[in-house]
Design a protein around this motif. Structure first.
Motif, PDB file in Angstrom:
ATOM      1  N   LYS A 207      35.178   8.826  39.245  1.00  0.00           N
ATOM      2  CA  LYS A 207      35.553   7.438  38.978  1.00  0.00           C
ATOM      3  C   LYS A 207      35.402   6.580  40.235  1.00  0.00           C
ATOM      4  N   ILE A 208      35.801   7.128  41.388  1.00  0.00           N
ATOM      5  CA  ILE A 208      35.711   6.378  42.640  1.00  0.00           C
ATOM      6  C   ILE A 208      34.260   6.108  43.009  1.00  0.00           C
ATOM      7  N   THR A 209      33.401   7.129  42.907  1.00  0.00           N
ATOM      8  CA  THR A 209      31.990   6.951  43.274  1.00  0.00           C
ATOM      9  C   THR A 209      31.289   5.970  42.342  1.00  0.00           C
ATOM     10  N   LYS A 210      31.623   5.994  41.058  1.00  0.00           N
ATOM     11  CA  LYS A 210      31.024   5.021  40.133  1.00  0.00           C
ATOM     12  C   LYS A 210      31.474   3.601  40.466  1.00  0.00           C
ATOM     13  N   ALA A 211      32.752   3.454  40.814  1.00  0.00           N
ATOM     14  CA  ALA A 211      33.249   2.122  41.177  1.00  0.00           C
ATOM     15  C   ALA A 211      32.589   1.629  42.464  1.00  0.00           C
ATOM     16  N   MET A 212      32.419   2.516  43.440  1.00  0.00           N
ATOM     17  CA  MET A 212      31.769   2.129  44.694  1.00  0.00           C
ATOM     18  C   MET A 212      30.308   1.752  44.467  1.00  0.00           C
ATOM     19  N   LYS A 213      29.644   2.421  43.547  1.00  0.00           N
ATOM     20  CA  LYS A 213      28.260   2.063  43.228  1.00  0.00           C
ATOM     21  C   LYS A 213      28.192   0.660  42.633  1.00  0.00           C
ATOM     22  N   MET A 214      29.109   0.323  41.736  1.00  0.00           N
ATOM     23  CA  MET A 214      29.116  -1.001  41.124  1.00  0.00           C
ATOM     24  C   MET A 214      29.417  -2.083  42.153  1.00  0.00           C
ATOM     25  N   VAL A 215      30.349  -1.810  43.075  1.00  0.00           N
ATOM     26  CA  VAL A 215      30.669  -2.781  44.119  1.00  0.00           C
ATOM     27  C   VAL A 215      29.465  -2.999  45.035  1.00  0.00           C
ATOM     28  N   ALA A 216      28.787  -1.900  45.407  1.00  0.00           N
ATOM     29  CA  ALA A 216      27.602  -2.017  46.268  1.00  0.00           C
ATOM     30  C   ALA A 216      26.494  -2.804  45.578  1.00  0.00           C
ATOM     31  N   ALA A 217      26.321  -2.592  44.274  1.00  0.00           N
ATOM     32  CA  ALA A 217      25.296  -3.335  43.535  1.00  0.00           C
ATOM     33  C   ALA A 217      25.616  -4.828  43.512  1.00  0.00           C
ATOM     34  N   SER A 218      26.884  -5.159  43.345  1.00  0.00           N
ATOM     35  CA  SER A 218      27.278  -6.564  43.339  1.00  0.00           C
ATOM     36  C   SER A 218      27.041  -7.215  44.699  1.00  0.00           C
TER      37      SER A 218
ATOM     38  N   LEU B 296      29.440   6.364  54.193  1.00  0.00           N
ATOM     39  CA  LEU B 296      29.080   6.633  52.798  1.00  0.00           C
ATOM     40  C   LEU B 296      27.854   5.823  52.367  1.00  0.00           C
ATOM     41  N   CYS B 297      26.890   5.693  53.276  1.00  0.00           N
ATOM     42  CA  CYS B 297      25.676   4.931  52.967  1.00  0.00           C
ATOM     43  C   CYS B 297      24.431   5.682  53.412  1.00  0.00           C
ATOM     44  N   GLY B 298      24.440   6.985  53.268  1.00  0.00           N
ATOM     45  CA  GLY B 298      23.246   7.755  53.576  1.00  0.00           C
ATOM     46  C   GLY B 298      22.994   7.855  55.071  1.00  0.00           C
ATOM     47  N   GLY B 299      21.712   7.859  55.428  1.00  0.00           N
ATOM     48  CA  GLY B 299      21.347   8.082  56.826  1.00  0.00           C
ATOM     49  C   GLY B 299      20.818   6.861  57.544  1.00  0.00           C
ATOM     50  N   ILE B 300      21.173   5.646  57.088  1.00  0.00           N
ATOM     51  CA  ILE B 300      20.603   4.464  57.742  1.00  0.00           C
ATOM     52  C   ILE B 300      21.117   4.309  59.172  1.00  0.00           C
ATOM     53  N   ASN B 301      22.376   4.661  59.417  1.00  0.00           N
ATOM     54  CA  ASN B 301      22.917   4.514  60.770  1.00  0.00           C
ATOM     55  C   ASN B 301      22.321   5.549  61.715  1.00  0.00           C
ATOM     56  N   SER B 302      22.165   6.769  61.234  1.00  0.00           N
ATOM     57  CA  SER B 302      21.539   7.805  62.065  1.00  0.00           C
ATOM     58  C   SER B 302      20.093   7.460  62.378  1.00  0.00           C
ATOM     59  N   THR B 303      19.399   6.851  61.416  1.00  0.00           N
ATOM     60  CA  THR B 303      18.008   6.450  61.641  1.00  0.00           C
ATOM     61  C   THR B 303      17.916   5.372  62.705  1.00  0.00           C
ATOM     62  N   ALA B 304      18.801   4.379  62.659  1.00  0.00           N
ATOM     63  CA  ALA B 304      18.795   3.312  63.662  1.00  0.00           C
ATOM     64  C   ALA B 304      19.109   3.849  65.048  1.00  0.00           C
ATOM     65  N   VAL B 305      20.077   4.755  65.133  1.00  0.00           N
ATOM     66  CA  VAL B 305      20.436   5.333  66.434  1.00  0.00           C
ATOM     67  C   VAL B 305      19.294   6.189  66.971  1.00  0.00           C
TER      68      VAL B 305
ATOM     69  N   ALA C  19      21.483   1.814  50.209  1.00  0.00           N
ATOM     70  CA  ALA C  19      21.698   3.238  50.503  1.00  0.00           C
ATOM     71  C   ALA C  19      23.026   3.722  49.937  1.00  0.00           C
ATOM     72  N   ARG C  20      24.056   2.861  49.967  1.00  0.00           N
ATOM     73  CA  ARG C  20      25.349   3.248  49.392  1.00  0.00           C
ATOM     74  C   ARG C  20      25.247   3.410  47.876  1.00  0.00           C
ATOM     75  N   MET C  21      24.497   2.528  47.223  1.00  0.00           N
ATOM     76  CA  MET C  21      24.279   2.672  45.779  1.00  0.00           C
ATOM     77  C   MET C  21      23.630   4.007  45.460  1.00  0.00           C
ATOM     78  N   SER C  22      22.581   4.334  46.208  1.00  0.00           N
ATOM     79  CA  SER C  22      21.872   5.598  45.969  1.00  0.00           C
ATOM     80  C   SER C  22      22.769   6.801  46.239  1.00  0.00           C
ATOM     81  N   ALA C  23      23.542   6.747  47.335  1.00  0.00           N
ATOM     82  CA  ALA C  23      24.428   7.866  47.676  1.00  0.00           C
ATOM     83  C   ALA C  23      25.527   8.040  46.643  1.00  0.00           C
ATOM     84  N   MET C  24      26.117   6.948  46.182  1.00  0.00           N
ATOM     85  CA  MET C  24      27.185   7.042  45.190  1.00  0.00           C
ATOM     86  C   MET C  24      26.661   7.478  43.830  1.00  0.00           C
TER      87      MET C  24
END
Length: 321
Positions: free
Chosen positions: A58-69, A114-123, A274-279
């Motif tokens: 339920k939490i991951t689905k809600a986070m996906k909807m928030v990220a999409a918005s 909780l947004c995949g590897g975008i931060n690791s890629t930038a670093v 990335a958060r949408m995809s991860a969630m």
């Protein structure tokens, strides 16, 4: 006397050697403390695990909807902001290979995970740029925007960090807010070239680590005098009393603030995508785990019922015998 005879009749099959195999418990010796209690606990554990997985789903689905918005709100602004820095690229060019002594790497990341590897890629990209521009007479410094890049770069490059800024997205991003950050960087950091590292948004499942270069006014004037791409500035007429160095100073500052504004928005879009995809992946994994736990629970429950029925039938047969 009748009750005593009945107790003897019930107790006799249990003690009789021929009936020991009939009444032997079907659970392991470690569960002999209480057969029904142990079986009940095992199914209860599975049920609790299923409840936890459902809550996580339920939490991951809600986070996906928030990220999409949030993505829908930021994407349009990011696409519109590309028109700010593109004229500067056409006028001044983007020269990532320019050789300067003082490089400042501006690493843009997110404040939340909780947004995949975008931060690791930038670093990782920032560290590679640091290595490519290192030398005995060169100086490389970091300016960090975002909590996640700070946590990674502090481990091995603490002495090279010049400035740290966090909580960028606490308020809605606008040009005024980003221009203030850009002004703070220009006032507190000495540089010949600013290397801005961010994740350029392409789609929900695609982002590209990108570097934009902004030269200092002195380097721009030097490159302009030596000809090449920046030498085209001499073909423009300058109106007003401002000198060429003052115009280059203003252009450099304005270029940096525009690129920063676009970079922050592009990175924010990449973060939400990335958060949408991860969630989404987490929700699907939780569903698969829930299916496996449901199957395990049904099998355990069925085995418990079957064992209890077998023991009741065996006990009744022993009494009748």
């Amino acid at each position: 006397m009748a009750m005593a005879a009945l107790r003897r009749q019930v107790a006799t099959p249990v003690m009789h050697p021929n009936n020991l195999n009939v009444l032997r418990p079907s659970f392991s010796p470690s569960e002999e403390i209480g057969s029904s209690g142990v079986r009940y606990i095992s199914t209860q554990v599975v049920r609790n695990r299923m409840k936890s997985v459902r809550n996580i789903q339920k939490i991951t689905k809600a986070m996906k909807m928030v990220a999409a918005s949030k993505l829908r709100a930021i994407q349009t602004r990011a696409e519109n902001s590309r028109g700010l820095w593109q004229p500067f690229t056409a006028l001044l060019g983007d020269t990532p290979s320019v050789d300067v002594k003082k490089n400042v790497i501006v690493t843009i990341s997110s404040d939340k995970g909780l947004c995949g590897g975008i931060n690791s890629t930038a670093v990782k990209t920032s560290r590679n740029i640091h290595k490519l521009n290192s030398g005995p007479e060169k100086e490389n410094k970091y300016v960090i925007l975002g909590e996640k890049a700070k946590a990674q770069l502090v481990r091995d490059s603490k002495n090279d960090i010049e400035l740290i800024m966090t909580e960028l997205q606490k308020n809605p991003l606008n040009y005024t807010q980003v221009s203030v950050l850009a002004d703070d960087i220009l006032k507190n950091v000495e540089f010949d070239a600013l290397r801005i590292v961010f994740n350029k948004f392409h789609s929900v499942v695609s982002f590209v680590p990108t570097m934009a270069t902004v030269l200092s006014p002195e380097v721009v004037e030097k490159e302009s005098e030596s000809g090449g791409k920046l030498g085209d500035l001499d073909s423009y007429e300058i109106e007003g009393a401002e000198s060429k160095s003052e115009i280059l100073q203003n252009l450099s500052e304005f270029q940096f603030s525009c690129i920063m504004f676009n970079s922050v928005l592009e990175n924010a879009c990449s973060e939400q995508g990335a958060r949408m995809s991860a969630m989404d992946s987490s929700s699907r994994n939780a569903g698969e785990m829930l299916d496996r736990l449901t199957l395990t629970y049904n099998r355990t429950r069925q085995a418990s019922i079957t064992t209890e029925l077998t023991e009741i039938i065996s006990g009744a047969s022993a009494l009748e015998g």
